[in-house]
Design an enzyme around this catalytic site. Sequence first.
Site, PDB file in Angstrom:
ATOM      1  N   ASN A   9       0.867  -1.179   0.000  1.00 41.52           N
ATOM      2  CA  ASN A   9       0.000   0.000   0.000  1.00 41.52           C
ATOM      3  C   ASN A   9       0.904   1.229   0.000  1.00 41.52           C
ATOM      4  O   ASN A   9       1.522   1.536   1.018  1.00 41.52           O
ATOM      5  CB  ASN A   9      -0.890  -0.035   1.262  1.00 41.52           C
ATOM      6  CG  ASN A   9      -1.728   1.227   1.414  1.00 41.52           C
ATOM      7  OD1 ASN A   9      -1.762   2.070   0.521  1.00 41.52           O
ATOM      8  ND2 ASN A   9      -2.387   1.360   2.554  1.00 41.52           N
ATOM      9  N   LYS A  11       0.102   4.238  -0.166  1.00 40.50           N
ATOM     10  CA  LYS A  11      -0.562   5.395   0.471  1.00 40.50           C
ATOM     11  C   LYS A  11      -0.378   6.632  -0.422  1.00 40.50           C
ATOM     12  O   LYS A  11      -0.383   6.495  -1.635  1.00 40.50           O
ATOM     13  CB  LYS A  11      -0.043   5.582   1.899  1.00 40.50           C
ATOM     14  CG  LYS A  11      -0.184   4.280   2.713  1.00 40.50           C
ATOM     15  CD  LYS A  11       0.020   4.458   4.175  1.00 40.50           C
ATOM     16  CE  LYS A  11      -0.151   3.103   4.873  1.00 40.50           C
ATOM     17  NZ  LYS A  11       0.003   3.185   6.315  1.00 40.50           N
ATOM     18  N   HIS A  96      -9.432   1.093   5.158  1.00 44.64           N
ATOM     19  CA  HIS A  96      -8.146   1.278   5.854  1.00 44.64           C
ATOM     20  C   HIS A  96      -8.366   2.216   7.050  1.00 44.64           C
ATOM     21  O   HIS A  96      -9.155   3.155   6.975  1.00 44.64           O
ATOM     22  CB  HIS A  96      -7.116   1.872   4.888  1.00 44.64           C
ATOM     23  CG  HIS A  96      -5.725   1.822   5.432  1.00 44.64           C
ATOM     24  ND1 HIS A  96      -5.278   2.715   6.380  1.00 44.64           N
ATOM     25  CD2 HIS A  96      -4.712   0.966   5.211  1.00 44.64           C
ATOM     26  CE1 HIS A  96      -4.025   2.399   6.693  1.00 44.64           C
ATOM     27  NE2 HIS A  96      -3.657   1.340   6.000  1.00 44.64           N
ATOM     28  N   GLU A  98      -6.718   4.596   8.142  1.00 46.81           N
ATOM     29  CA  GLU A  98      -6.488   6.024   7.856  1.00 46.81           C
ATOM     30  C   GLU A  98      -7.733   6.650   7.232  1.00 46.81           C
ATOM     31  O   GLU A  98      -8.032   7.820   7.463  1.00 46.81           O
ATOM     32  CB  GLU A  98      -5.250   6.179   6.954  1.00 46.81           C
ATOM     33  CG  GLU A  98      -3.979   5.905   7.749  1.00 46.81           C
ATOM     34  CD  GLU A  98      -2.825   5.340   6.939  1.00 46.81           C
ATOM     35  OE1 GLU A  98      -2.855   5.395   5.712  1.00 46.81           O
ATOM     36  OE2 GLU A  98      -1.888   4.822   7.578  1.00 46.81           O
ATOM     37  N   GLU A 168      -5.016  -4.948  10.591  1.00 51.87           N
ATOM     38  CA  GLU A 168      -3.991  -3.930  10.794  1.00 51.87           C
ATOM     39  C   GLU A 168      -4.261  -3.213  12.107  1.00 51.87           C
ATOM     40  O   GLU A 168      -5.081  -2.280  12.153  1.00 51.87           O
ATOM     41  CB  GLU A 168      -4.022  -2.910   9.649  1.00 51.87           C
ATOM     42  CG  GLU A 168      -3.753  -3.498   8.280  1.00 51.87           C
ATOM     43  CD  GLU A 168      -3.212  -2.455   7.306  1.00 51.87           C
ATOM     44  OE1 GLU A 168      -2.167  -2.697   6.734  1.00 51.87           O
ATOM     45  OE2 GLU A 168      -3.839  -1.389   7.161  1.00 51.87           O
ATOM     46  N   GLY A 174       2.809   2.274  10.839  1.00 52.17           N
ATOM     47  CA  GLY A 174       3.758   3.386  10.705  1.00 52.17           C
ATOM     48  C   GLY A 174       4.470   3.756  11.988  1.00 52.17           C
ATOM     49  O   GLY A 174       5.116   4.803  12.059  1.00 52.17           O
ATOM     50  N   SER A 214       3.825  -2.090  10.360  1.00 49.59           N
ATOM     51  CA  SER A 214       5.282  -2.139  10.580  1.00 49.59           C
ATOM     52  C   SER A 214       5.889  -3.489  10.215  1.00 49.59           C
ATOM     53  O   SER A 214       6.808  -3.962  10.884  1.00 49.59           O
ATOM     54  CB  SER A 214       5.628  -1.736  12.019  1.00 49.59           C
ATOM     55  OG  SER A 214       5.214  -0.411  12.270  1.00 49.59           O
TER      56      SER A 214
END
Length: 251
Positions: A9, A11, A96, A98, A168, A174, A214
């Site tokens: 991904n 992003k 996702h 985010e 996730e 991240g 990560s």
Amino acid sequence: MRKKIVAGNWKMNTTVAEGVELAKNIVAKLGEVPNDVNLIIAPPFTHLVSVGNVIKGTKIALSAQNCADEAKGAYTGEVAVSMLKDAGCAYTILGHSERRQYYGETSAKLVNKIKLALESGIKPIFCVGEKLEERNAGNHFKVVGTQLSEVLSEVTAEDMLNIVIAYEPVWAIGTGVTATSAQAQEIHAFIRKFVADKFGAEVAEETVILYGGSCKPSNAKELFACKDIDGGLIGGAALKADDFIGIAISY
Ligand code: 13P
């Protein structure tokens, strides 16, 4: 045997030229990747056609990172799933964290997106995962269970065979803090049990469940060795061909 998938991904990173270069570098290293490991890359919308041309004819599949919750029409700024299909996508990431956190993605919207994606022949990579405070309160199973049941409510067993689930944990995305393989495995087993209870044991046995957060070459092997972990959804490490391929060859 379930499919093994390593998905990148990207992003909101790279220019088109950088994305094309990254895809070329990944293609150049494909010979190192075991035959049974499938690769997916998810560049930004603007890169899909150019990156798609680079990976055409290889084993790498193209994915988007999101799609609209309507089929077409007056929805300024949105991208319909039929357009993703037209641009060469086989998959789209949906839900996702985010998008849930910054763009108000709700389960109700995800129900529509998944339905539209399946109707267009695009496979959703549906993301679930708890926040740090939810894990600290011991609510991670409850949170993930709710995300699954709200969004997969209208999905049939046949549809489920075309959906990839990505676990996730938000606290691992991240941050450099990876879930331990034991933490990831227990949630993956929980997700597979959810799928078995709702869609039957055979469907659950086929359902690909990816880990994201990560994930890097140094920890992928231990994660992928877990019984219910069928690969990874990779963020930061997917932006370097060496790291992305390094993860793929960890299988
Ligand atoms: P990182 O690998 O950068 O933690 O991101 C994971 C992710 O969000 C993939 O969708």
